[in-house]
Design a protein around this motif. Structure first.
Motif, PDB file in Angstrom:
ATOM      1  N   ARG A  70       0.851  -1.203   0.000  1.00 45.72           N
ATOM      2  CA  ARG A  70       0.000   0.000   0.000  1.00 45.72           C
ATOM      3  C   ARG A  70       0.889   1.257   0.000  1.00 45.72           C
ATOM      4  O   ARG A  70       0.916   2.011   0.971  1.00 45.72           O
ATOM      5  N   PRO A  71       1.579   1.497  -1.129  1.00 42.53           N
ATOM      6  CA  PRO A  71       2.467   2.663  -1.169  1.00 42.53           C
ATOM      7  C   PRO A  71       1.695   3.969  -1.358  1.00 42.53           C
ATOM      8  O   PRO A  71       0.683   3.994  -2.068  1.00 42.53           O
ATOM      9  N   VAL A  72       2.171   5.022  -0.711  1.00 41.59           N
ATOM     10  CA  VAL A  72       1.502   6.333  -0.821  1.00 41.59           C
ATOM     11  C   VAL A  72       2.565   7.427  -0.982  1.00 41.59           C
ATOM     12  O   VAL A  72       3.623   7.369  -0.351  1.00 41.59           O
ATOM     13  N   ILE A  73       2.260   8.397  -1.845  1.00 42.94           N
ATOM     14  CA  ILE A  73       3.137   9.566  -1.988  1.00 42.94           C
ATOM     15  C   ILE A  73       2.432  10.753  -1.342  1.00 42.94           C
ATOM     16  O   ILE A  73       1.290  11.070  -1.686  1.00 42.94           O
ATOM     17  N   SER A  74       3.107  11.385  -0.397  1.00 42.83           N
ATOM     18  CA  SER A  74       2.545  12.546   0.294  1.00 42.83           C
ATOM     19  C   SER A  74       2.959  13.809  -0.460  1.00 42.83           C
ATOM     20  O   SER A  74       4.109  13.951  -0.859  1.00 42.83           O
ATOM     21  N   VAL A  75       2.020  14.716  -0.660  1.00 44.10           N
ATOM     22  CA  VAL A  75       2.312  15.927  -1.440  1.00 44.10           C
ATOM     23  C   VAL A  75       1.968  17.167  -0.617  1.00 44.10           C
ATOM     24  O   VAL A  75       0.897  17.246  -0.021  1.00 44.10           O
ATOM     25  N   ASN A  76       2.905  18.124  -0.589  1.00 43.02           N
ATOM     26  CA  ASN A  76       2.620  19.411   0.066  1.00 43.02           C
ATOM     27  C   ASN A  76       2.644  20.534  -0.974  1.00 43.02           C
ATOM     28  O   ASN A  76       2.734  20.264  -2.189  1.00 43.02           O
ATOM     29  N   GLY A  77       2.593  21.774  -0.509  1.00 36.63           N
ATOM     30  CA  GLY A  77       2.504  22.900  -1.433  1.00 36.63           C
ATOM     31  C   GLY A  77       3.695  23.001  -2.383  1.00 36.63           C
ATOM     32  O   GLY A  77       3.523  23.142  -3.596  1.00 36.63           O
ATOM     33  N   ASN A  78       4.911  22.906  -1.831  1.00 37.12           N
ATOM     34  CA  ASN A  78       6.115  23.022  -2.677  1.00 37.12           C
ATOM     35  C   ASN A  78       6.177  21.919  -3.735  1.00 37.12           C
ATOM     36  O   ASN A  78       6.542  22.163  -4.874  1.00 37.12           O
ATOM     37  N   VAL A  79       5.806  20.715  -3.319  1.00 38.30           N
ATOM     38  CA  VAL A  79       5.883  19.578  -4.240  1.00 38.30           C
ATOM     39  C   VAL A  79       4.872  19.764  -5.374  1.00 38.30           C
ATOM     40  O   VAL A  79       5.184  19.528  -6.554  1.00 38.30           O
ATOM     41  N   ALA A  80       3.679  20.243  -5.026  1.00 34.65           N
ATOM     42  CA  ALA A  80       2.640  20.473  -6.049  1.00 34.65           C
ATOM     43  C   ALA A  80       3.077  21.569  -7.016  1.00 34.65           C
ATOM     44  O   ALA A  80       2.729  21.544  -8.192  1.00 34.65           O
ATOM     45  N   ILE A 113      -4.659  21.993  -4.138  1.00 38.24           N
ATOM     46  CA  ILE A 113      -3.556  21.094  -4.524  1.00 38.24           C
ATOM     47  C   ILE A 113      -4.114  19.803  -5.137  1.00 38.24           C
ATOM     48  O   ILE A 113      -3.582  19.284  -6.120  1.00 38.24           O
ATOM     49  N   VAL A 114      -5.217  19.308  -4.572  1.00 34.63           N
ATOM     50  CA  VAL A 114      -5.863  18.113  -5.151  1.00 34.63           C
ATOM     51  C   VAL A 114      -6.253  18.430  -6.601  1.00 34.63           C
ATOM     52  O   VAL A 114      -6.018  17.625  -7.513  1.00 34.63           O
ATOM     53  N   ARG A 115      -6.815  19.628  -6.809  1.00 34.79           N
ATOM     54  CA  ARG A 115      -7.237  20.024  -8.176  1.00 34.79           C
ATOM     55  C   ARG A 115      -6.028  20.093  -9.109  1.00 34.79           C
ATOM     56  O   ARG A 115      -6.094  19.628 -10.247  1.00 34.79           O
ATOM     57  N   THR A 116      -4.912  20.652  -8.628  1.00 33.82           N
ATOM     58  CA  THR A 116      -3.698  20.758  -9.459  1.00 33.82           C
ATOM     59  C   THR A 116      -3.236  19.366  -9.894  1.00 33.82           C
ATOM     60  O   THR A 116      -2.937  19.130 -11.064  1.00 33.82           O
ATOM     61  N   LEU A 117      -3.201  18.431  -8.934  1.00 36.83           N
ATOM     62  CA  LEU A 117      -2.708  17.082  -9.246  1.00 36.83           C
ATOM     63  C   LEU A 117      -3.682  16.374 -10.190  1.00 36.83           C
ATOM     64  O   LEU A 117      -3.268  15.649 -11.098  1.00 36.83           O
ATOM     65  N   THR A 118      -4.956  16.610  -9.993  1.00 41.51           N
ATOM     66  CA  THR A 118      -5.973  15.984 -10.853  1.00 41.51           C
ATOM     67  C   THR A 118      -5.836  16.539 -12.274  1.00 41.51           C
ATOM     68  O   THR A 118      -5.933  15.782 -13.249  1.00 41.51           O
ATOM     69  N   ARG A 119      -5.580  17.838 -12.375  1.00 45.75           N
ATOM     70  CA  ARG A 119      -5.386  18.453 -13.705  1.00 45.75           C
ATOM     71  C   ARG A 119      -4.175  17.837 -14.412  1.00 45.75           C
ATOM     72  O   ARG A 119      -4.144  17.761 -15.633  1.00 45.75           O
ATOM     73  N   HIS A 120      -3.215  17.355 -13.655  1.00 42.39           N
ATOM     74  CA  HIS A 120      -2.032  16.732 -14.266  1.00 42.39           C
ATOM     75  C   HIS A 120      -2.218  15.227 -14.460  1.00 42.39           C
ATOM     76  O   HIS A 120      -1.250  14.506 -14.707  1.00 42.39           O
ATOM     77  N   GLY A 121      -3.433  14.748 -14.278  1.00 44.22           N
ATOM     78  CA  GLY A 121      -3.720  13.338 -14.570  1.00 44.22           C
ATOM     79  C   GLY A 121      -3.859  12.458 -13.339  1.00 44.22           C
ATOM     80  O   GLY A 121      -4.104  11.253 -13.466  1.00 44.22           O
ATOM     81  N   GLY A 122      -3.714  13.021 -12.152  1.00 39.94           N
ATOM     82  CA  GLY A 122      -3.844  12.228 -10.916  1.00 39.94           C
ATOM     83  C   GLY A 122      -5.292  11.762 -10.727  1.00 39.94           C
ATOM     84  O   GLY A 122      -6.222  12.504 -11.028  1.00 39.94           O
ATOM     85  N   THR A 123      -5.429  10.528 -10.231  1.00 42.27           N
ATOM     86  CA  THR A 123      -6.788  10.031  -9.992  1.00 42.27           C
ATOM     87  C   THR A 123      -6.920   9.626  -8.521  1.00 42.27           C
ATOM     88  O   THR A 123      -5.973   9.114  -7.927  1.00 42.27           O
ATOM     89  N   GLY A 124      -8.100   9.845  -7.990  1.00 42.49           N
ATOM     90  CA  GLY A 124      -8.387   9.449  -6.601  1.00 42.49           C
ATOM     91  C   GLY A 124      -7.454  10.091  -5.595  1.00 42.49           C
ATOM     92  O   GLY A 124      -7.099   9.465  -4.581  1.00 42.49           O
ATOM     93  N   VAL A 125      -7.040  11.331  -5.855  1.00 46.30           N
ATOM     94  CA  VAL A 125      -6.094  12.003  -4.946  1.00 46.30           C
ATOM     95  C   VAL A 125      -6.793  12.289  -3.611  1.00 46.30           C
ATOM     96  O   VAL A 125      -7.848  12.916  -3.574  1.00 46.30           O
ATOM     97  N   LEU A 126      -6.188  11.806  -2.532  1.00 46.80           N
ATOM     98  CA  LEU A 126      -6.765  11.997  -1.196  1.00 46.80           C
ATOM     99  C   LEU A 126      -6.283  13.300  -0.588  1.00 46.80           C
ATOM    100  O   LEU A 126      -5.290  13.867  -1.039  1.00 46.80           O
ATOM    101  N   GLY A 127      -6.953  13.749   0.463  1.00 44.81           N
ATOM    102  CA  GLY A 127      -6.469  14.936   1.160  1.00 44.81           C
ATOM    103  C   GLY A 127      -7.560  15.678   1.902  1.00 44.81           C
ATOM    104  O   GLY A 127      -7.400  15.998   3.077  1.00 44.81           O
ATOM    105  N   THR A 128      -8.666  15.942   1.228  1.00 45.05           N
ATOM    106  CA  THR A 128      -9.722  16.694   1.903  1.00 45.05           C
ATOM    107  C   THR A 128     -10.368  15.806   2.970  1.00 45.05           C
ATOM    108  O   THR A 128     -10.504  14.600   2.787  1.00 45.05           O
ATOM    109  N   GLY A 129     -10.740  16.436   4.050  1.00 48.07           N
ATOM    110  CA  GLY A 129     -11.369  15.662   5.135  1.00 48.07           C
ATOM    111  C   GLY A 129     -10.324  14.936   5.950  1.00 48.07           C
ATOM    112  O   GLY A 129      -9.584  15.543   6.702  1.00 48.07           O
ATOM    113  N   GLY A 130     -10.255  13.651   5.769  1.00 49.42           N
ATOM    114  CA  GLY A 130      -9.339  12.844   6.586  1.00 49.42           C
ATOM    115  C   GLY A 130     -10.156  12.066   7.609  1.00 49.42           C
ATOM    116  O   GLY A 130     -11.116  12.603   8.164  1.00 49.42           O
ATOM    117  N   ASP A 131      -9.784  10.802   7.844  1.00 46.96           N
ATOM    118  CA  ASP A 131     -10.579   9.985   8.759  1.00 46.96           C
ATOM    119  C   ASP A 131      -9.724   9.273   9.804  1.00 46.96           C
ATOM    120  O   ASP A 131     -10.170   8.339  10.451  1.00 46.96           O
TER     121      ASP A 131
END
Ligand code: PTJ
Length: 258
Positions: A70-80, A113-131
């Motif tokens: 279950r690999p995950v890449i964490s993205v912050n403002g600078n990375v985006a 940032i989710v929108r930016t990554l989605t615009r670049h082809g990212g799918t199912g980008v997590l971030g909003t909310g959180g559980d």
């Protein structure tokens, strides 16, 4: 500002321009500009190219990622701001989930940032909310997703703060940091510290992921043979060699690829 391609510091100026634009768009925080300056200073010392020890860490990172469940890449403002396309491409190659996780968290910035990554082809980008919350972490970075960082076995954390790295390692995860400062708590605490510039590191890891996907035995061998302490020592030794060459007044030629 338009930067001429012929400028000797074209790449570096483009990176700064991207960050400033992303700051104006509410993706990067002002603190991110300071963090970038620190990174640039280290990159000067390393000769603005990938060192041989960094390549070793990048290959080890790729080996862990292709073997992860279950690999995950964490993205912050600078990375985006600096590498959205490269991050999405790497996530697809592994394949890994992407989660936006911010130190200076606001829900509006996470959404941007989710929108930016989605615009670049990212799918199912997590971030909003959180559980879920990362234990022993008081910052806003503690808020994560079970389907993302919280439940991951291997997490890539580029341009990170040391606290979360430590907390993720304590949770038993393999943490791959990308940070030009080999002395930062992040580099010290991570399971695999990649001491290289973000964009170069992501491109190199991507290349190794594609190579190791086809060679699981080699991936297993690399996971077994990588030793963090030896790799960091090699990094310090590389830095020492660079500085000694400068002292002798000779330009330090790197036996590496850019
Ligand atoms: O977007 P947010 O709210 O999550 O905030 C992001 C920053 C970067 C502001 C936050 O994570 C932060 O404060 O980070 P630090 O503690 O300043 O650490 C950033 C590290 O990344 C420093 O050690 C820098 O040397 C390093 N760094 C900066 N730019 C690069 C870099 N390493 C690799 N590539 C870079 N381009």
């Amino acid at each position: 500002m338009k930067i001429p391609r012929s400028h000797p510091r074209y790449e570096s100026l483009i990176r700064r321009e991207r960050l400033v634009r992303a700051w104006k768009a509410g993706i990067v925080v002002p603190e991110g500009l300071i963090a970038h300056g620190r990174g640039e200073a280290w990159d000067y010392l390393f000769g603005e190219g990938t060192s041989a020890p960094a390549l070793v860490a990048e290959k080890a990172a790729a080996a862990h990622l292709v073997r992860a469940k279950r690999p995950v890449i964490s993205v912050n403002g600078n990375v985006a701001a600096l590498a959205p396309k490269e991050i999405v491409r790497l996530a697809k190659a592994i394949p890994a989930r992407i989660e936006v996780n911010l130190f200076h968290r606001t829900e509006a910035r996470v959404r941007r940032i989710v929108r930016t990554l989605t615009r670049h082809g990212g799918t199912g980008v997590l971030g909003t909310g959180g559980d879920a919350r990362i234990p022993h972490l008081d910052s806003r970075r503690a808020l994560t997703h079970r389907a993302g960082i919280y439940g991951a076995d291997v997490v890539v954390v580029p341009l990170e703060d040391g606290d979360r790295t430590e907390a993720l390692v304590r949770m038993g995860k393999t943490v791959i940091a990308i940070d030009l400062n080999p002395l930062s708590r992040t580099s010290q605490m991570a399971s695999i510290p990649v001491v290289d510039e973000l964009t170069r590191a992501v491109l190199n890891i991507d290349e190794f992921v594609r190579e190791l996907r086809r060679d699981p035995e080699e991936a297993a061998r690399i996971v077994k043979s990588y030793k963090k302490a030896d790799n960091l020592r090699a990094m310090y030794s590389f830095l020492g060699w660079r500085l000694r060459s400068l002292l002798r007044g000779r330009p330090a030629r790197r036996k590496t690829r850019d």
